[in-house]
Design a protein around this motif. Structure first.
Motif: not given
Length: 429
Positions: A79, A162, A177, A181-182, A185, A188-189
């Motif tokens: 990360e 992801l 997941c 959805e991945a 995410e 948004s990141w």
């Protein structure tokens, strides 16, 4: 005899990128192992397993456990590495320009059903009229597209890898997941990272294929994110509701039903011509824009429908392509396109770069070769391969640009229009 001087700039750029990731680990010796394994990924001539990397380094007579603990104990903070990598890409994108990202799903084949995230998936190399299955992991890949040159070339640099494991997959430490959805995410990141670097007003464009034109994604799309996705030819759309004139009851959320994309491209009026240069070729397109429109279930998300068609001939005939993009309001409160039309269409054609990235990772870079049975290592080892690939691409981009490449040591071949992963690895070796 012709000799070719070594390109030391490429190696210096790679070392500089690795030095930017120094804070990914706390201990210097762990960071030294990371740097050594990155060089082994370039030099290895067989499968990219941890054992083969150690054989390449000549370290098989020493203790192997510290190298495996990089993945099994999570000593490599993926990360943190992803955040540093995105910050490095911002050096090449102006804060006033659009930051383009793409999302897609990809599979990695696995030889054992006991590996974390492994389940039965549709085999991508079987014909559509007789699909087969295989054991593999499903991932959500999020990448950024580097600024294009005048000849229309770009590059996809992986930013996040992801896990998007299915419900029936072998899961011990990872939750199930879905693909959208991945991608949600990831978008948004990226938006949060741009805000962190003081780029709150920089437009963010997300490119996806037709599999992501789902209602939940439109409903949960983050603010200040532009989604441009392929759509279906029979997609049901509605006009905006007319202004209420004192009618009793709840105001209408949808207007009259709009023509489907297939009905739009059958009409002859309303087309406009656009010329684009994509990957060294000039493309003459005809576009029809319809909107603002609504999808049932997402009344708060006005969309524009872009129907694109090119010139057909006697040998090749392709159906027009429908795209959907979310609308934005201008200073007068009118719904308009979020970006110029030619910009949207240019980057829609560049989404193919993420497919090129998948092919290079799986064919030439050994994505998924590390058959780790530790649950954490089974996930982190794949993310590691994507991270190393991104480092190499970014170092080569800073050295050669998008299309420049070192001279080719042959007389009968002048070289490709742009450098490939094999060219990059050969220059580093």
């Amino acid at each position: 005899m012709t000799t070719i001087p070594q390109n030391t700039t490429l190696l210096k750029e790679l070392v500089a990128l690795l030095e930017a990731h120094r804070r990914v680990t706390r201990q210097q010796r762990v960071f030294a192992r990371i740097v050594t394994l990155v060089l082994a990924e370039v030099l290895v001539l067989t499968r990219h397993t941890v054992t083969q990397l150690l054989i390449t380094l000549g370290l098989t007579q020493r203790d192997w456990s510290p190298w495996y603990r990089l993945f099994s104990q999570g000593r490599f903070d993926i990360e943190h590495a992803n955040r540093v990598l995105l910050a490095e890409t911002l050096h090449h994108v102006d804060s006033n320009a659009v930051y383009v990202i793409a999302g897609d799903s990809v599979q990695t084949a696995r030889s054992s059903s006991r590996i974390e995230g492994t389940g039965w998936l549709i085999h991508p190399q079987t014909p559509p009229f007789r699909p087969g299955i295989h054991t593999g992991q499903r991932w959500g890949h999020g990448c950024c597209l580097l600024p294009a040159e005048a000849n229309g070339y770009s590059r996809a640099v992986p930013l996040r890898w992801l896990p998007a494991f299915t419900e029936g997959a072998q899961r011990q430490v990872t939750d199930a997941c879905r693909e959208w959805e991945a991608t949600l995410e990831f978008a948004s990141w990226v938006r949060a990272q741009l805000d962190h670097h003081g780029r709150q007003h920089q437009p963010l464009l997300l490119l996806t294929d037709g599999g992501y034109d789902t209602l939940p994604l439109w409903q949960a799309l983050p603010d200040r994110v532009i989604l441009l996705t392929r759509s279906a030819k029979n997609r049901v759309l509605h006009h905006l509701p007319a202004a209420s004139s004192g009618e009793r009851g709840r105001p209408r959320r949808y207007g009259e039903r709009a023509p489907t994309p297939q009905e739009v491209w059958r009409s002859r009026a309303g087309w406009q011509s656009i010329t684009l240069t994509v990957r060294g070729r000039t493309r003459h397109l005809q576009v029809k824009v319809s909107g603002p429109l609504l999808r049932r279930g997402a009344p708060h998300r006005p969309l524009f429908l872009l129907v694109v068609r090119g010139k057909s001939n006697a040998r090749v005939r392709r159906d027009p392509l429908p795209f959907l993009v979310n609308a934005v309001q201008d200073a007068h409160g009118q719904w308009v396109l979020p970006l110029p039309l030619d910009t949207l269409l240019f980057w829609a054609w560049q989404r193919w770069e993420i497919e090129v990235c998948h092919r290079e990772l799986k064919s030439n870079f050994g994505l998924g070769d590390k058959q780790c049975f530790n649950p954490r290592a089974a996930v982190l080892s794949v993310q590691w391969s994507a991270w190393v690939y991104a480092l190499l691409l970014l170092a080569a981009y800073r050295t050669w640009g998008l299309c420049g490449a070192p001279p080719v040591p042959t007389r009968w071949w002048r070289g490709a229009p742009r450098w490939s992963l094999n060219t990059l690895r050969r220059a580093l070796r």
